[in-house]
Design a protein around this motif. Sequence first.
Motif, PDB file in Angstrom:
ATOM      1  N   MET A  97       4.238  -0.325  -4.666  1.00  0.00           N
ATOM      2  CA  MET A  97       2.916  -0.888  -4.372  1.00  0.00           C
ATOM      3  C   MET A  97       2.339  -1.619  -5.580  1.00  0.00           C
ATOM      4  O   MET A  97       1.609  -2.601  -5.441  1.00  0.00           O
ATOM      5  CB  MET A  97       1.969   0.225  -3.915  1.00  0.00           C
ATOM      6  N   ASP A  98       2.684  -1.161  -6.780  1.00  0.00           N
ATOM      7  CA  ASP A  98       2.199  -1.806  -7.996  1.00  0.00           C
ATOM      8  C   ASP A  98       2.933  -3.110  -8.292  1.00  0.00           C
ATOM      9  O   ASP A  98       2.368  -4.032  -8.897  1.00  0.00           O
ATOM     10  CB  ASP A  98       2.349  -0.862  -9.196  1.00  0.00           C
ATOM     11  N   LYS A  99       4.200  -3.176  -7.875  1.00  0.00           N
ATOM     12  CA  LYS A  99       5.043  -4.307  -8.269  1.00  0.00           C
ATOM     13  C   LYS A  99       5.240  -5.361  -7.178  1.00  0.00           C
ATOM     14  O   LYS A  99       5.669  -6.481  -7.473  1.00  0.00           O
ATOM     15  CB  LYS A  99       6.428  -3.801  -8.690  1.00  0.00           C
ATOM     16  N   VAL A 100       4.961  -4.996  -5.932  1.00  0.00           N
ATOM     17  CA  VAL A 100       5.353  -5.867  -4.808  1.00  0.00           C
ATOM     18  C   VAL A 100       4.142  -6.205  -3.945  1.00  0.00           C
ATOM     19  O   VAL A 100       3.292  -5.355  -3.688  1.00  0.00           O
ATOM     20  CB  VAL A 100       6.443  -5.187  -3.947  1.00  0.00           C
ATOM     21  N   ILE A 101       4.065  -7.455  -3.515  1.00  0.00           N
ATOM     22  CA  ILE A 101       3.102  -7.874  -2.501  1.00  0.00           C
ATOM     23  C   ILE A 101       3.883  -8.437  -1.316  1.00  0.00           C
ATOM     24  O   ILE A 101       4.793  -9.252  -1.481  1.00  0.00           O
ATOM     25  CB  ILE A 101       2.105  -8.916  -3.057  1.00  0.00           C
ATOM     26  N   VAL A 102       3.549  -7.973  -0.118  1.00  0.00           N
ATOM     27  CA  VAL A 102       4.239  -8.431   1.097  1.00  0.00           C
ATOM     28  C   VAL A 102       3.293  -9.364   1.856  1.00  0.00           C
ATOM     29  O   VAL A 102       2.150  -9.003   2.147  1.00  0.00           O
ATOM     30  CB  VAL A 102       4.659  -7.249   1.989  1.00  0.00           C
ATOM     31  N   ARG A 103       3.794 -10.545   2.162  1.00  0.00           N
ATOM     32  CA  ARG A 103       3.002 -11.527   2.910  1.00  0.00           C
ATOM     33  C   ARG A 103       3.758 -11.868   4.190  1.00  0.00           C
ATOM     34  O   ARG A 103       4.930 -12.254   4.135  1.00  0.00           O
ATOM     35  CB  ARG A 103       2.778 -12.788   2.074  1.00  0.00           C
ATOM     36  N   VAL A 104       3.084 -11.721   5.301  1.00  0.00           N
ATOM     37  CA  VAL A 104       3.708 -12.014   6.596  1.00  0.00           C
ATOM     38  C   VAL A 104       3.146 -13.342   7.107  1.00  0.00           C
ATOM     39  O   VAL A 104       1.946 -13.481   7.335  1.00  0.00           O
ATOM     40  CB  VAL A 104       3.462 -10.893   7.618  1.00  0.00           C
ATOM     41  N   TYR A 105       4.028 -14.301   7.284  1.00  0.00           N
ATOM     42  CA  TYR A 105       3.654 -15.640   7.753  1.00  0.00           C
ATOM     43  C   TYR A 105       4.019 -15.771   9.233  1.00  0.00           C
ATOM     44  O   TYR A 105       5.115 -15.369   9.655  1.00  0.00           O
ATOM     45  CB  TYR A 105       4.374 -16.711   6.947  1.00  0.00           C
ATOM     46  N   THR A 106       3.094 -16.322   9.998  1.00  0.00           N
ATOM     47  CA  THR A 106       3.313 -16.451  11.444  1.00  0.00           C
ATOM     48  C   THR A 106       3.259 -17.931  11.824  1.00  0.00           C
ATOM     49  O   THR A 106       2.179 -18.482  12.062  1.00  0.00           O
ATOM     50  CB  THR A 106       2.237 -15.668  12.218  1.00  0.00           C
ATOM     51  N   PRO A 107       4.409 -18.599  11.891  1.00  0.00           N
ATOM     52  CA  PRO A 107       4.412 -20.026  12.276  1.00  0.00           C
ATOM     53  C   PRO A 107       3.859 -20.227  13.678  1.00  0.00           C
ATOM     54  O   PRO A 107       4.101 -19.423  14.572  1.00  0.00           O
ATOM     55  CB  PRO A 107       5.897 -20.405  12.188  1.00  0.00           C
ATOM     56  N   GLY A 246       1.039 -10.407 -11.174  1.00  0.00           N
ATOM     57  CA  GLY A 246       2.163  -9.626 -11.672  1.00  0.00           C
ATOM     58  C   GLY A 246       3.028  -9.008 -10.586  1.00  0.00           C
ATOM     59  O   GLY A 246       4.036  -8.371 -10.880  1.00  0.00           O
ATOM     60  N   LYS A 247       2.658  -9.211  -9.318  1.00  0.00           N
ATOM     61  CA  LYS A 247       3.417  -8.616  -8.211  1.00  0.00           C
ATOM     62  C   LYS A 247       4.414  -9.640  -7.651  1.00  0.00           C
ATOM     63  O   LYS A 247       4.088 -10.811  -7.491  1.00  0.00           O
ATOM     64  CB  LYS A 247       2.478  -8.152  -7.101  1.00  0.00           C
ATOM     65  N   THR A 248       5.616  -9.151  -7.355  1.00  0.00           N
ATOM     66  CA  THR A 248       6.664 -10.012  -6.792  1.00  0.00           C
ATOM     67  C   THR A 248       6.466 -10.149  -5.282  1.00  0.00           C
ATOM     68  O   THR A 248       6.312  -9.140  -4.583  1.00  0.00           O
ATOM     69  CB  THR A 248       8.050  -9.418  -7.072  1.00  0.00           C
ATOM     70  N   PRO A 249       6.479 -11.360  -4.750  1.00  0.00           N
ATOM     71  CA  PRO A 249       6.227 -11.533  -3.316  1.00  0.00           C
ATOM     72  C   PRO A 249       7.475 -11.316  -2.448  1.00  0.00           C
ATOM     73  O   PRO A 249       8.559 -11.795  -2.763  1.00  0.00           O
ATOM     74  CB  PRO A 249       5.750 -12.981  -3.213  1.00  0.00           C
ATOM     75  N   ILE A 250       7.284 -10.560  -1.374  1.00  0.00           N
ATOM     76  CA  ILE A 250       8.239 -10.557  -0.252  1.00  0.00           C
ATOM     77  C   ILE A 250       7.560 -11.374   0.843  1.00  0.00           C
ATOM     78  O   ILE A 250       6.525 -10.974   1.383  1.00  0.00           O
ATOM     79  CB  ILE A 250       8.552  -9.144   0.260  1.00  0.00           C
ATOM     80  N   ASN A 251       8.117 -12.536   1.160  1.00  0.00           N
ATOM     81  CA  ASN A 251       7.549 -13.432   2.161  1.00  0.00           C
ATOM     82  C   ASN A 251       8.318 -13.261   3.468  1.00  0.00           C
ATOM     83  O   ASN A 251       9.476 -13.663   3.576  1.00  0.00           O
ATOM     84  CB  ASN A 251       7.653 -14.880   1.689  1.00  0.00           C
ATOM     85  N   VAL A 252       7.675 -12.618   4.434  1.00  0.00           N
ATOM     86  CA  VAL A 252       8.310 -12.380   5.732  1.00  0.00           C
ATOM     87  C   VAL A 252       7.866 -13.477   6.691  1.00  0.00           C
ATOM     88  O   VAL A 252       6.669 -13.654   6.925  1.00  0.00           O
ATOM     89  CB  VAL A 252       7.929 -10.999   6.294  1.00  0.00           C
ATOM     90  N   ILE A 253       8.828 -14.219   7.212  1.00  0.00           N
ATOM     91  CA  ILE A 253       8.503 -15.259   8.206  1.00  0.00           C
ATOM     92  C   ILE A 253       8.753 -14.662   9.586  1.00  0.00           C
ATOM     93  O   ILE A 253       9.894 -14.431  10.007  1.00  0.00           O
ATOM     94  CB  ILE A 253       9.334 -16.524   7.974  1.00  0.00           C
ATOM     95  N   PHE A 254       7.668 -14.365  10.267  1.00  0.00           N
ATOM     96  CA  PHE A 254       7.653 -13.618  11.528  1.00  0.00           C
ATOM     97  C   PHE A 254       7.931 -14.583  12.674  1.00  0.00           C
ATOM     98  O   PHE A 254       7.052 -15.321  13.121  1.00  0.00           O
ATOM     99  CB  PHE A 254       6.277 -12.957  11.668  1.00  0.00           C
ATOM    100  N   LEU A 255       9.174 -14.604  13.146  1.00  0.00           N
ATOM    101  CA  LEU A 255       9.614 -15.632  14.097  1.00  0.00           C
ATOM    102  C   LEU A 255       9.207 -15.355  15.539  1.00  0.00           C
ATOM    103  O   LEU A 255       9.381 -16.217  16.404  1.00  0.00           O
ATOM    104  CB  LEU A 255      11.137 -15.787  14.018  1.00  0.00           C
ATOM    105  N   LYS A 256       8.652 -14.176  15.801  1.00  0.00           N
ATOM    106  CA  LYS A 256       8.289 -13.854  17.186  1.00  0.00           C
ATOM    107  C   LYS A 256       7.133 -14.715  17.696  1.00  0.00           C
ATOM    108  O   LYS A 256       6.889 -14.779  18.900  1.00  0.00           O
ATOM    109  CB  LYS A 256       7.918 -12.370  17.294  1.00  0.00           C
TER     110      LYS A 256
END
Length: 656
Positions: A97-107, A246-256
């Motif tokens: 939680m300190d190191k990672v940021i999760v971003r969910v993108y919805t096209p 300082g947080k590393t991004p996980i970029n989730v592209i939500f294809l649903k």
Amino acid sequence: MGDNKLWLGFKLDEEGKRTEEKFEITIDLLRRHGGIFGSTGSGKTVLSKCILEEAAMEGIPIIAFDPQGDIASLMLPGDPKELASKGVPPERLKEYMDKVIVRVYTPASSKGLAISINPLKLPDRNADQDDIIRLLDNSARTLVKVLMKVAGLSRSWEGKAFAAIYELLRTIWEGEKTEVDELSELADLLVADAETVGVDLEPFMKFSERQTLATRIRSLTVGSSQLLFKEEGNIDFDFLTKPVNGKTPINVIFLKTLRSEEEKHFFIAIVLNQLYSWMLRQGYTEKPRMMIFQDEAAPFIPAGMRAPGPKETYLLLFRQARKYGIECLIATQSPKDIDYKAFEQFNTIASGRISSEQSLKVLERILEPIAGEKESEEIITQLPGQQTGSFIFSSADLKPKVSSIDVRWLLTKHITLTEKDVQMHMKKLRAEQEKTLKQLEKARFAKEKAEDAAREKRKLERQKQIKDAKTAAERKRLEEEKKRADAVTRAEREKLLLAKKAKFKNAKVTDKVFESRGQAGLLSYDDIVNGFVARIEAIARRTFGLQFLRELVKRGDLHYEKSMSYYLTETREAIKQGLAKKGKKEITKRGKTKKVYYLFYEFEYMLQLVIESMGISEPDYIDEARLKKQFEIMVKKASKNGLLERIVLGSPLLEF
């Protein structure tokens, strides 16, 4: 983890029981790409998410394509008590939680973060020539497929639409442009003239057909389709890979959120094409720069002749991405459904429970160069009986090359999210990160505003160029039509003139060939000569008239002052009758040049005065040489008759 190791689980003993020995890999292991295979319920998605969690904690940004909604739950932290009971220290969750940021993108949806694409960004100029052709081909082909599915383009149009769009994109790229800003601009270029575009598209598609194709393309910019191409959230890999506080991004592209398989293929293909260009601009590196993960990969990299949009670019990335620090990871239930060329570039394979004989045969061929022939046979015999969460991990870069592991418990919740779930959870996350996101969005908005202004300026300039080119082309067309019409008129006039010329040249002295104004009617060459006779008679009445005239004709000019001294009345009469003209002439004496008045004999001038005085309409042709010769003979031979003889006989003043 300070030692740059990714903790994926625990090793299994020979009986398949979990030991306390951790199974770890280095972050560099996946530089040569990896595949995770296992049927439904085998735990392949859990292992995939475990790798993503670990890679992000080691500072590697991630872009994950999520077709089912399983990867988006990486944003939901797990239960610390449950983690402890499963052998995972709860401190790891805090570290995550300190190191990672999760971003969910919805096209094409506002449920998550906005993301959109420009399908007309062209390959980087540093790309290999063969790769450029593949990428342009891919861009054109995927766009046509979306037009067929979404915009109602007929299948019979597929080939010619592809050819026209490909040729247009290729010409734009060769003109050193890197993108077409909007689909509407592509539509405009399809129906612009060849001079404006730089290529003649008529051999590929008729103009009327290109008009229809342009209309289909414009239909993608209205209604729900436009959500894919809106300017808000235009994909930016610099932004997607940049740490956030300082947080590393996980970029989730939500294809649903995409409504059809074609839209998913199209969207992923464009993202990968633009990723490839971005990758080339970053240059070579020995360090991991980014990880790309494709869950449920089979539909996007299918075996056989099928070639959906993402396939060619995925194969290209598998071949080249490691040089640029891009790690690729895929997961699928069925290895047999993945194009075999993909596995040629894979150096790490994790195999879970698989019972399909065809998939096992394919997997055995994949494993042989990695684990060895004997080991691959042993792995294949074990796979149908593998327990959930148990995998045989094989890598040519590991010692030993083959290990049986039990995947560790995830730090995050492993659930499948719907659009509503994403909306709800992203709302909570946005509330928690409001300040940070506002700052980022403010900076991004400013950047996008500047880019929009520049884009709008370029668009207006291009529209002006197209308009100016059309105007110039129309003006050129009209000028060419006028030239052709003038040429026809000129040819007809010349033809008519030649006929008249022949007629005038061959006319006898008494033939009435010249039209005149007023009562005179038609006149002949003889009549014109009589006009000269009248003028010669006028000067012959003077004492030295004929002598003066012969000298003038013979010499061509006379010094004016001397002429006035010797032939005063004759000079004045000659000027009055138009038989001489006063003018200046440059004379050089003793090295000095000055202008002096002279009398000039110019037959053309004389003839023009005679024609005007006789009321002759401007003739198309007159045999000037013929008249000049006759005039000079008359001047030479003319002599005065006696006065008495003229009175008695009524003879003219002159005889010749």
